[in-house]
Motif scaffolding. Structure first.
Motif, short mmCIF file in Angstrom:
data_model
loop_
_atom_site.label_atom_id
_atom_site.label_comp_id
_atom_site.label_asym_id
_atom_site.label_seq_id
_atom_site.Cartn_x
_atom_site.Cartn_y
_atom_site.Cartn_z
N UNK A 212 0.84 -1.21 0.00
CA UNK A 212 0.00 0.00 0.00
C UNK A 212 0.88 1.26 0.00
N UNK A 213 1.91 1.23 0.84
CA UNK A 213 2.80 2.41 0.91
C UNK A 213 3.47 2.66 -0.44
N UNK A 214 3.79 1.57 -1.13
CA UNK A 214 4.45 1.68 -2.43
C UNK A 214 3.50 2.27 -3.48
N UNK A 215 2.27 1.78 -3.47
CA UNK A 215 1.33 2.14 -4.54
C UNK A 215 0.62 3.48 -4.33
N UNK A 216 0.29 3.78 -3.06
CA UNK A 216 -0.49 5.01 -2.84
C UNK A 216 0.46 6.14 -2.51
N UNK A 217 0.90 6.85 -3.54
CA UNK A 217 1.90 7.89 -3.27
C UNK A 217 1.35 9.29 -3.52
N UNK A 218 0.03 9.40 -3.66
CA UNK A 218 -0.55 10.71 -4.01
C UNK A 218 -0.61 11.63 -2.79
N UNK A 219 -1.32 11.19 -1.76
CA UNK A 219 -1.36 12.00 -0.53
C UNK A 219 -1.77 11.12 0.64
N UNK A 220 -1.67 11.66 1.85
CA UNK A 220 -1.89 10.83 3.04
C UNK A 220 -3.38 10.48 3.19
N UNK A 221 -4.24 11.39 2.72
CA UNK A 221 -5.68 11.09 2.85
C UNK A 221 -6.02 9.83 2.06
N UNK A 222 -5.47 9.71 0.86
CA UNK A 222 -5.74 8.50 0.06
C UNK A 222 -5.10 7.27 0.68
N UNK A 223 -3.93 7.49 1.26
CA UNK A 223 -3.24 6.39 1.93
C UNK A 223 -4.12 5.85 3.06
N UNK A 224 -4.66 6.78 3.83
CA UNK A 224 -5.55 6.38 4.93
C UNK A 224 -6.82 5.72 4.39
N UNK A 225 -7.31 6.24 3.26
CA UNK A 225 -8.51 5.67 2.65
C UNK A 225 -8.30 4.21 2.30
N UNK A 226 -7.15 3.92 1.70
CA UNK A 226 -6.85 2.53 1.32
C UNK A 226 -6.73 1.66 2.57
N UNK A 227 -6.09 2.22 3.59
CA UNK A 227 -5.92 1.47 4.83
C UNK A 227 -7.29 1.18 5.46
N UNK A 228 -8.15 2.19 5.49
CA UNK A 228 -9.47 2.00 6.11
C UNK A 228 -10.29 0.96 5.36
N UNK A 229 -10.19 0.96 4.04
CA UNK A 229 -10.92 -0.04 3.27
C UNK A 229 -10.42 -1.44 3.62
N UNK A 230 -9.12 -1.53 3.79
CA UNK A 230 -8.53 -2.82 4.15
C UNK A 230 -9.06 -3.31 5.51
N UNK A 231 -9.16 -2.39 6.45
CA UNK A 231 -9.62 -2.80 7.79
C UNK A 231 -11.12 -3.14 7.77
N UNK A 232 -11.87 -2.41 6.92
CA UNK A 232 -13.29 -2.76 6.78
C UNK A 232 -13.44 -4.18 6.25
N UNK A 233 -12.59 -4.48 5.29
CA UNK A 233 -12.60 -5.81 4.68
C UNK A 233 -12.33 -6.87 5.75
N UNK A 234 -11.36 -6.55 6.60
CA UNK A 234 -11.02 -7.51 7.66
C UNK A 234 -12.20 -7.70 8.60
N UNK A 235 -12.90 -6.59 8.89
CA UNK A 235 -14.05 -6.70 9.80
C UNK A 235 -15.15 -7.55 9.19
N UNK A 236 -15.22 -7.54 7.87
CA UNK A 236 -16.27 -8.37 7.27
C UNK A 236 -15.77 -9.81 7.07
#
Ligand SMILES: Nc1ncnc2c1ncn2[C@@H]1O[C@H](COP(=O)(O)OP(=O)(O)OP(=O)(O)O)[C@@H](O)[C@H]1O
Length: 355
Positions: A212-236
């Motif tokens: 994720x760190x490698x691919x999401x290099x645009x800004x921190x908000x998008x980085x957090x967005x990708x991380x949050x989606x990942x954690x949502x996935x884990x919760x499901x």
């Protein structure tokens, strides 16, 4: 952001007041090359507000942490000085409050609310573009700094690059120090993700975080967005691993941003207005060339970090003031004419699509 006070009767004036976001602290802030100087200045201000770096301006593109760092100052001061009066405001709200105060004939209350602070945190001063509240802001800022109280501001550009901003205000804003926040490099992005994983108590393997760190290099908000989606996935109930992270990135349509160049913008604008590239950057001054040329300059200013002199050079060696004038003209037109606004948005989208 929680609004504190607004349930009063119609005729009373209450300045907008937001609670600081308690998550925006120095403890949750990752320092890297891209934000080191801004961070040092912010820490210094939080330890001795009003003493040095006043006003402090933090500038940089969207989603890179300007608000976080500014609010971290507020939170730190609150912790060290629980009685300190800290007012956090967006520039939009500040201007709306002013209009409200005028309409209710409560300008004295407005002034007193904003002047009587220990720290005034003003977000997004680029929103002053084309506005006419200069005198009021100038006076309030003077009063605050003269009483050795602190002002901190954020902006996505330097004040001198805010179209139409009054020159006295530009120099007032720049009287302290200005530090920029750049895009975080890979180690910083990875550290931010590790912190997030720790905060959420999730056990995520380093390969997944690295991807994720490698691919999401645009800004921190998008980085957090990708991380949050990942954690949502884990919760499901889905597994967090590289394969699933790849799917998420694909789904979020996140691919490394390519840098938009002057030529990219010139090419698309020339096509859209059906003029030749040579004419676009050449000497002709007839209106069917001047308008697309100014649009191209405007879009380069907004889609890239390229400086005014460099843009001038790329348009047949024009002066940076010509670029500034062209950019301001288009910004004005966009405000006044919806058709122009929509056309420029379409061109901007085309430029981004081609990346
Ligand atoms: N260095 C960092 N360490 C930890 N978190 C960060 C860092 N940089 C940014 N963030 C996080 O990224 C998110 C976006 O930051 P913030 O809202 O402060 O950006 P901004 O520059 O003010 O954006 P905008 O101009 O769009 O308002 C926030 O959740 C913030 O906590």
């Amino acid at each position: 952001m929680v609004r504190k006070t607004d349930d009063l009767d119609q005729s009373s004036f209450v300045a907008t007041d937001y609670e600081l976001n308690s998550a925006f602290t120095f403890e949750n802030w990752v320092v890297g090359d891209a934000n080191e100087l801004a961070t040092s200045a912010a820490i210094a201000v939080s330890e001795q507000p009003g003493k040095q770096y006043n006003p402090l301006l933090i500038y940089g593109s969207s989603g890179l942490g300007k608000t976080h760092l500014m609010e971290a100052i507020g939170n730190k001061v609150q912790e060290l000085e629980p009685n300190a009066i800290i007012r956090y405001i967006t520039t939009d709200d500040f201007m709306n409050d002013w209009v409200d105060a005028i309409s209710k004939k409560k300008t004295a209350e407005f002034t007193s609310n904003y002047e009587n602070v220990d720290i005034l945190l003003v977000d997004d001063i680029q929103m002053l573009q084309g506005k006419t509240v200069f005198k009021k802001i100038f006076n309030i800022f003077n009063k605050i700094t003269k009483s050795q109280k602190q002002i901190v501001m954020t902006s996505d550009v330097l004040p001198k690059d805010i179209p139409g901003l009054n020159t006295r205000l530009v120099s007032r804003f720049m009287q302290g120090v200005a530090y920029d926040i750049q895009k975080p490099d890979y180690p910083t992005r990875l550290a931010i993700l590790k912190n997030k994983a720790e905060e959420t108590g999730m056990n995520i393997d380093i390969q997944t975080l690295s991807l994720i760190a490698e691919e999401v290099d645009s800004n921190v908000r998008e980085l957090e967005g990708a991380f949050n989606t990942l954690t949502l996935m884990a919760r499901s109930g889905k597994k967090i691993n590289v394969a699933n992270a790849e799917k998420i990135l694909e789904h979020l349509n996140i691919t490394k941003q390519k840098v938009i160049t002057i030529e990219d913008v010139q090419r698309v604008v020339a096509e859209e207005y059906d003029v030749s590239l040579a004419d676009l950057i050449g000497k002709k001054r007839n209106s069917d060339i001047v308008m697309p040329r100014q649009v191209a300059m405007y879009l380069i200013r907004h889609l890239t970090d390229i400086s005014l002199p460099k843009i001038g050079q790329a348009f047949g060696g024009r002066d940076h003031t010509t670029v500034m004038h062209g950019t301001e003209k288009i910004a004005d037109l966009i405000e006044k004419d919806l058709t122009v606004k929509q056309r420029i948005e379409t061109i901007s989208a085309k430029i981004k699509e081609r990346q």
